[in-house]
Design an enzyme around this catalytic site. Structure first.
Site, PDB file in Angstrom:
ATOM      1  N   SER A 156       0.847  -1.121  -0.013  1.00 25.58           N
ATOM      2  CA  SER A 156       0.052   0.102   0.085  1.00 25.58           C
ATOM      3  C   SER A 156       0.834   1.031   0.083  1.00 25.58           C
ATOM      4  CB  SER A 156      -0.906  -0.144   1.300  1.00 25.58           C
ATOM      5  OG  SER A 156      -1.989   1.117   1.110  1.00 25.58           O
ATOM      6  N   ASP A 180      -0.018  -4.067  -4.192  1.00 29.22           N
ATOM      7  CA  ASP A 180      -0.990  -2.972  -4.186  1.00 29.22           C
ATOM      8  C   ASP A 180      -0.713  -1.676  -3.900  1.00 29.22           C
ATOM      9  OD1 ASP A 180      -3.664  -2.974  -5.445  1.00 29.22           O
ATOM     10  OD2 ASP A 180      -4.728  -2.962  -3.596  1.00 29.22           O
ATOM     11  N   HIS A 248      -7.644  -4.906  -0.899  1.00 26.19           N
ATOM     12  CA  HIS A 248      -6.197  -4.618  -0.759  1.00 26.19           C
ATOM     13  C   HIS A 248      -5.252  -5.513  -0.023  1.00 26.19           C
ATOM     14  CE1 HIS A 248      -3.791  -1.062  -0.999  1.00 26.19           C
ATOM     15  NE2 HIS A 248      -3.569  -0.417   0.216  1.00 26.19           N
TER      16      HIS A 248
END
Length: 383
Positions: A156, A180, A248
């Site tokens: 992230s 991601d 996610h």
């Protein structure tokens, strides 16, 4: 592309914790400036013998004996609202220490990325990145760890930390993995602000929430899109109130499983996300292994399916001949990539957050006016 824009809008702007503007005016949110080392950015060294009692590293006073005997070094970087025992650490670190002979450094910059302070967290990324680069430079300069043995794995916001850290490194790293990488407030930034293929000799990226928290565009030498990227199977059941968070988090879960999977995550190559969307990928195209054991000579975009529960890996896909179907279409490989303009964007003016004190005085109405969702009819790929 209005439909895609509205889907993304619902996914990460207006839904609760996915809203990057929540906390913009919260007095508890802060932006940290200063030099490294910084008390808000700490580094914890794990090995098989110290996994329950990690060593807190001093970037300016490193002990070479902590890294003996020489082994590969994996550096795990958490994201927004995280800390050293949060994803990806909680999934990947135990599996690495169980199955690989490596050292693992878990970064902890939790005080700089607390909820609901996403905008400020993005502004704190440069400091975190600079401190990470300081540690790596000192490890390499002192001959404690060889540069080619270092592998960054960022989830992230941590994926963008990894990308920005390379701006301060003296030598290019061999490998960076983006799990991601975060989308909000990074879409229109330059390559110096986000992860891209120029940041290491090999950059591999896994995309699991492309209409929400994660990026849709390809970012590395090789990009994998499990389950096409927008919705991961099982997430509606696992987290019905916030399936995007589950989507996610699938990226570090898949990566952790890939370390010792007996069947592996195998993706099939396709020229782009858009071509895959309209069903024009060859079902006999080359396959590549996603995750920890990806071949570093693999290039391009790959698509795969996973299970809805662990174990997620489904192994290799069956080759089916769809050449007759594809022959009906005349595809030009030079013109079937997804243009970056089709991903929902935030104005560059909103991205340049160099003056937080002045920025925080901006009216909410003005901020809402700065949210622009592009729809350029002349470039519409499906027309």
């Amino acid at each position: 592309m209005l439909l895609m824009a509205w889907l993304s809008l619902l996914a990460f702007v207006w839904l609760g914790e996915g809203n990057p503007l929540v906390g913009l005016f919260d007095p508890a949110c802060f932006v940290m400036r200063g030099e490294c080392p910084n008390k808000n950015v700490t580094f914890w060294l794990y090995s098989k013998s110290t996994r329950d009692n990690p060593i807190l590293l001093d970037p300016l006073d490193l002990n070479p004996w902590d890294f003996q005997p020489p082994r590969p070094l994996k550096i795990l970087i958490h994201g927004y609202t995280g800390y050293r025992d949060f994803a990806p650490n909680s999934f990947i670190r135990p599996v690495l220490l169980d199955h690989e002979d490596v050292y693992v450094i878990s970064i902890d910059y939790g005080p700089l990325v607390r909820y609901p302070c996403y905008v400020q967290a993005v502004q704190n990324v440069p400091l975190v990145s600079k401190c990470l680069a300081q540690l790596i430079n000192n490890l390499v300069d002192r001959g404690i760890v060889r540069n080619e043995m270092i592998h960054l794995i960022g989830f992230s916001l941590g994926g963008q930390v990894a990308g920005q850290a390379t701006n301060h490194l003296k030598r290019k790293l061999k490998r960076i993995t983006g799990l991601d990488p975060a989308k909000p407030l990074f879409i229109l930034g330059s390559d110096t602000r986000r992860l891209d293929a120029g940041d290491a000799e090999f950059v591999d990226v896994i995309h699991t929430d492309v209409l929400g928290r994660g990026m849709l565009r390809s970012m590395g030498h090789v990009d994998f899109y499990p389950n096409f990227g927008p919705q991961q199977p099982g997430c509606m059941e696992e987290n019905p109130t916030d399936p995007g968070s589950c989507n996610h988090e699938r990226a570090p879960r898949f990566y952790a499983e890939s370390i010792n999977s007996t069947v592996g995550f195998w993706g099939r190559q396709c020229s782009s996300w858009l071509v895959h969307l309209i069903g024009l990928c060859s079902t006999r195209a080359p396959q590549a292994l996603m995750g920890y054991h990806v071949a570093e000579d693999v290039k391009g975009s790959f698509f795969l399916k996973t299970g809805s529960n662990t174990p997620y890996a489904l192994g290799k896909m069956e080759d089916v001949d769809n050449s007759r179907h594809l022959a009906k279409f005349r595809l030009s490989p030079e013109h079937n990539e997804v243009d970056h303009d089709f991903e929902p964007q935030l104005l560059e003016a909103f991205l340049e957050l160099e003056d937080p004190e002045n920025h925080l005085k901006t009216d909410v109405d003005d901020l809402e006016k700065q949210l622009i969702w592009t729809d350029q009819a002349e470039d519409e790929p499906l027309s």
